[in-house]
Design a protein around this motif. Structure first.
Motif, PDB file in Angstrom:
ATOM      1  N   SER A 155       0.837  -1.192   0.000  1.00 55.07           N
ATOM      2  CA  SER A 155       0.000   0.000   0.000  1.00 55.07           C
ATOM      3  C   SER A 155       0.878   1.250   0.000  1.00 55.07           C
ATOM      4  CB  SER A 155      -0.906   0.009   1.247  1.00 55.07           C
ATOM      5  OG  SER A 155      -1.519   1.278   1.412  1.00 55.07           O
ATOM      6  N   PRO A 156       0.929   1.983  -1.105  1.00 54.98           N
ATOM      7  CA  PRO A 156       1.792   3.163  -1.169  1.00 54.98           C
ATOM      8  C   PRO A 156       1.330   4.302  -0.270  1.00 54.98           C
ATOM      9  CG  PRO A 156       0.449   3.037  -3.145  1.00 54.98           C
ATOM     10  CD  PRO A 156       0.219   1.767  -2.391  1.00 54.98           C
ATOM     11  N   TYR A 157       0.092   4.253   0.188  1.00 54.68           N
ATOM     12  CA  TYR A 157      -0.408   5.314   1.063  1.00 54.68           C
ATOM     13  C   TYR A 157       0.294   5.304   2.418  1.00 54.68           C
ATOM     14  CZ  TYR A 157      -4.465   6.444  -1.949  1.00 54.68           C
ATOM     15  OH  TYR A 157      -5.286   6.855  -2.984  1.00 54.68           O
ATOM     16  N   ASP A 158       0.580   4.087   2.932  1.00 53.26           N
ATOM     17  CA  ASP A 158       1.165   3.993   4.272  1.00 53.26           C
ATOM     18  C   ASP A 158       2.390   3.091   4.353  1.00 53.26           C
ATOM     19  OD1 ASP A 158      -0.460   1.802   3.686  1.00 53.26           O
ATOM     20  OD2 ASP A 158      -0.932   1.422   5.792  1.00 53.26           O
ATOM     21  N   GLY A 159       2.769   2.470   3.237  1.00 46.22           N
ATOM     22  CA  GLY A 159       3.965   1.635   3.225  1.00 46.22           C
ATOM     23  C   GLY A 159       3.782   0.244   3.796  1.00 46.22           C
ATOM     24  N   ALA A 160       2.552  -0.167   4.074  1.00 44.16           N
ATOM     25  CA  ALA A 160       2.290  -1.496   4.632  1.00 44.16           C
ATOM     26  C   ALA A 160       2.156  -2.530   3.512  1.00 44.16           C
ATOM     27  CB  ALA A 160       1.017  -1.477   5.468  1.00 44.16           C
ATOM     28  N   THR A 161       2.498  -3.779   3.824  1.00 42.53           N
ATOM     29  CA  THR A 161       2.327  -4.892   2.891  1.00 42.53           C
ATOM     30  C   THR A 161       1.386  -5.905   3.516  1.00 42.53           C
ATOM     31  OG1 THR A 161       4.538  -4.605   1.932  1.00 42.53           O
ATOM     32  CG2 THR A 161       3.492  -6.748   1.631  1.00 42.53           C
ATOM     33  N   TRP A 162       0.432  -6.380   2.731  1.00 46.55           N
ATOM     34  CA  TRP A 162      -0.593  -7.309   3.213  1.00 46.55           C
ATOM     35  C   TRP A 162      -0.582  -8.577   2.380  1.00 46.55           C
ATOM     36  CZ3 TRP A 162      -2.538  -5.679   7.672  1.00 46.55           C
ATOM     37  CH2 TRP A 162      -2.468  -4.303   7.944  1.00 46.55           C
ATOM     38  N   GLN A 172     -10.431   3.942   4.630  1.00 44.69           N
ATOM     39  CA  GLN A 172     -11.617   4.330   5.392  1.00 44.69           C
ATOM     40  C   GLN A 172     -11.394   5.638   6.147  1.00 44.69           C
ATOM     41  OE1 GLN A 172     -12.125   0.627   7.519  1.00 44.69           O
ATOM     42  NE2 GLN A 172     -12.346  -0.440   5.556  1.00 44.69           N
ATOM     43  N   ALA A 173     -10.153   5.887   6.583  1.00 45.72           N
ATOM     44  CA  ALA A 173      -9.836   7.159   7.249  1.00 45.72           C
ATOM     45  C   ALA A 173      -9.916   8.312   6.264  1.00 45.72           C
ATOM     46  CB  ALA A 173      -8.442   7.088   7.862  1.00 45.72           C
ATOM     47  N   LYS A 174      -9.566   8.048   5.012  1.00 45.08           N
ATOM     48  CA  LYS A 174      -9.666   9.074   3.973  1.00 45.08           C
ATOM     49  C   LYS A 174     -11.118   9.456   3.727  1.00 45.08           C
ATOM     50  CE  LYS A 174      -9.142   9.644  -1.046  1.00 45.08           C
ATOM     51  NZ  LYS A 174      -8.578   9.091  -2.296  1.00 45.08           N
ATOM     52  N   LYS A 212     -12.717  12.783   1.742  1.00 43.35           N
ATOM     53  CA  LYS A 212     -11.983  14.036   1.939  1.00 43.35           C
ATOM     54  C   LYS A 212     -11.106  14.380   0.735  1.00 43.35           C
ATOM     55  CE  LYS A 212     -11.584  13.157   6.939  1.00 43.35           C
ATOM     56  NZ  LYS A 212     -11.902  11.715   6.953  1.00 43.35           N
ATOM     57  N   ASP A 213     -10.977  15.687   0.470  1.00 38.10           N
ATOM     58  CA  ASP A 213     -10.074  16.137  -0.586  1.00 38.10           C
ATOM     59  C   ASP A 213      -8.703  16.441   0.024  1.00 38.10           C
ATOM     60  OD1 ASP A 213      -9.881  18.841   0.340  1.00 38.10           O
ATOM     61  OD2 ASP A 213     -11.684  19.404  -0.735  1.00 38.10           O
ATOM     62  N   PRO A 214      -7.690  16.778  -0.793  1.00 33.41           N
ATOM     63  CA  PRO A 214      -6.328  16.971  -0.264  1.00 33.41           C
ATOM     64  C   PRO A 214      -6.165  18.116   0.731  1.00 33.41           C
ATOM     65  CG  PRO A 214      -6.242  16.480  -2.599  1.00 33.41           C
ATOM     66  CD  PRO A 214      -7.685  16.717  -2.271  1.00 33.41           C
ATOM     67  N   ALA A 215      -7.132  19.019   0.848  1.00 32.41           N
ATOM     68  CA  ALA A 215      -7.048  20.060   1.873  1.00 32.41           C
ATOM     69  C   ALA A 215      -7.330  19.480   3.261  1.00 32.41           C
ATOM     70  CB  ALA A 215      -8.035  21.187   1.570  1.00 32.41           C
ATOM     71  N   LYS A 216      -7.991  18.301   3.278  1.00 34.23           N
ATOM     72  CA  LYS A 216      -8.394  17.693   4.543  1.00 34.23           C
ATOM     73  C   LYS A 216      -7.707  16.356   4.815  1.00 34.23           C
ATOM     74  CE  LYS A 216     -12.929  19.800   3.858  1.00 34.23           C
ATOM     75  NZ  LYS A 216     -14.327  19.546   3.431  1.00 34.23           N
ATOM     76  N   TRP A 217      -7.125  15.750   3.765  1.00 31.87           N
ATOM     77  CA  TRP A 217      -6.485  14.448   3.951  1.00 31.87           C
ATOM     78  C   TRP A 217      -5.449  14.221   2.859  1.00 31.87           C
ATOM     79  CZ3 TRP A 217      -5.404   9.942   1.389  1.00 31.87           C
ATOM     80  CH2 TRP A 217      -5.052   8.831   2.168  1.00 31.87           C
ATOM     81  N   MET A 218      -4.292  13.717   3.283  1.00 32.86           N
ATOM     82  CA  MET A 218      -3.261  13.239   2.367  1.00 32.86           C
ATOM     83  C   MET A 218      -2.756  11.905   2.889  1.00 32.86           C
ATOM     84  SD  MET A 218      -2.702  15.270  -0.259  1.00 32.86           S
ATOM     85  CE  MET A 218      -1.022  14.984  -0.833  1.00 32.86           C
ATOM     86  N   PRO A 240      -0.738   9.060   4.657  1.00 33.35           N
ATOM     87  CA  PRO A 240       0.191   9.147   5.790  1.00 33.35           C
ATOM     88  C   PRO A 240       1.660   9.121   5.361  1.00 33.35           C
ATOM     89  CG  PRO A 240      -1.521   7.511   6.212  1.00 33.35           C
ATOM     90  CD  PRO A 240      -1.677   7.936   4.796  1.00 33.35           C
ATOM     91  N   ARG A 241       1.948   8.421   4.279  1.00 37.21           N
ATOM     92  CA  ARG A 241       3.332   8.325   3.788  1.00 37.21           C
ATOM     93  C   ARG A 241       3.627   9.545   2.910  1.00 37.21           C
ATOM     94  NH1 ARG A 241       4.897   5.391  -0.888  1.00 37.21           N
ATOM     95  NH2 ARG A 241       7.168   5.203  -1.033  1.00 37.21           N
TER      96      ARG A 241
END
Length: 216
Positions: free
Chosen positions: A107-114, A165-167, A170-176, A178-179
């Motif tokens: 997952s490139p959003y947080d760097g986790a592998t599943w 789900q945390a996203k 939301k648009d980029p003014a409110k969420w980007m 984590p990585r």
């Protein structure tokens, strides 16, 4: 046996062994699938962003995810979610119904592998509700279906489920993501998709995107 023939046989044996070894290496190497379509460059994204209509977000009145039919069949028994799981994963094995039964997903959003598909969501980079507020409320159902299942633009990506789900919407003014190393790619993808679908941006969203893109 003449010495020349002995050397020839040894050379042939060595070549055969090398070929077998190479075959084994290739067979055991991880099989990476194609990645999400590459977003436009940062410079192109800045140009696109400058041309987008800037206005206050519309209302979510009348919005429903069912107005963006997904996941639709893409090929054979594979729907859009299953297609993206295979595309974004490594060594993905599917059953006769195209469900992923093994593999790994980064997952490139947080760097986790599943290693379980159930831990992975397919994120709409431009959330469906965000699209609705930005212009999709006037689209036909067919247009919304195409948007929600778009494999050509950088709109769909396999990511950690709880990060998606945390996203929310939301648009980029409110969420980007984590990585932070992915912020530039994310902003480029966001603008790429909004530009293609002629969706508007609000002023805070545009400022946030400009800030990221100027640092790319």
């Amino acid at each position: 046996m003449p010495l020349g023939k002995v050397y020839a046989r040894r050379a042939a044996a060595l070549a055969s062994s090398a070929a077998l070894a190479l075959t084994g290496l290739l067979a055991s190497a991880p099989t990476a699938q194609a990645a999400m379509p590459t977003p436009v460059s940062a410079s192109t994204a800045r140009t696109y962003l400058a041309s987008l209509t800037v206005k206050a977000e519309g209302s979510t009145t009348g919005y429903s995810r069912s107005l963006f039919p997904h996941w639709i069949t893409q090929s054979g028994t594979c729907n859009t979610r299953e297609t993206v799981l295979k595309r974004d994963g490594v060594n993905v094995v599917t059953d006769s119904n195209c469900a992923s039964i093994s593999g790994s997903w980064y997952s490139p959003y947080d760097g986790a592998t599943w290693t379980a598909a159930s831990d992975v969501d397919i994120d709409h980079v431009i959330p469906l509700a965000e699209a609705w507020r930005s212009g999709a409320s006037s689209w036909t159902t067919a247009q919304r279906q195409g948007f929600a299942n778009d494999l050509t633009r950088p709109q769909l990506i396999a990511v950690t489920d709880n990060v998606n789900q945390a996203k929310g919407d939301k648009d980029p003014a409110k969420w980007m993501p984590p990585r932070t190393a992915y912020h530039c790619t994310y902003a480029r993808a966001w603008v790429h998709v909004k530009y293609h679908y002629n969706l508007s941006v609000d002023s805070a969203e545009k400022s946030a995107l400009q800030s990221v893109l100027n640092g790319c």
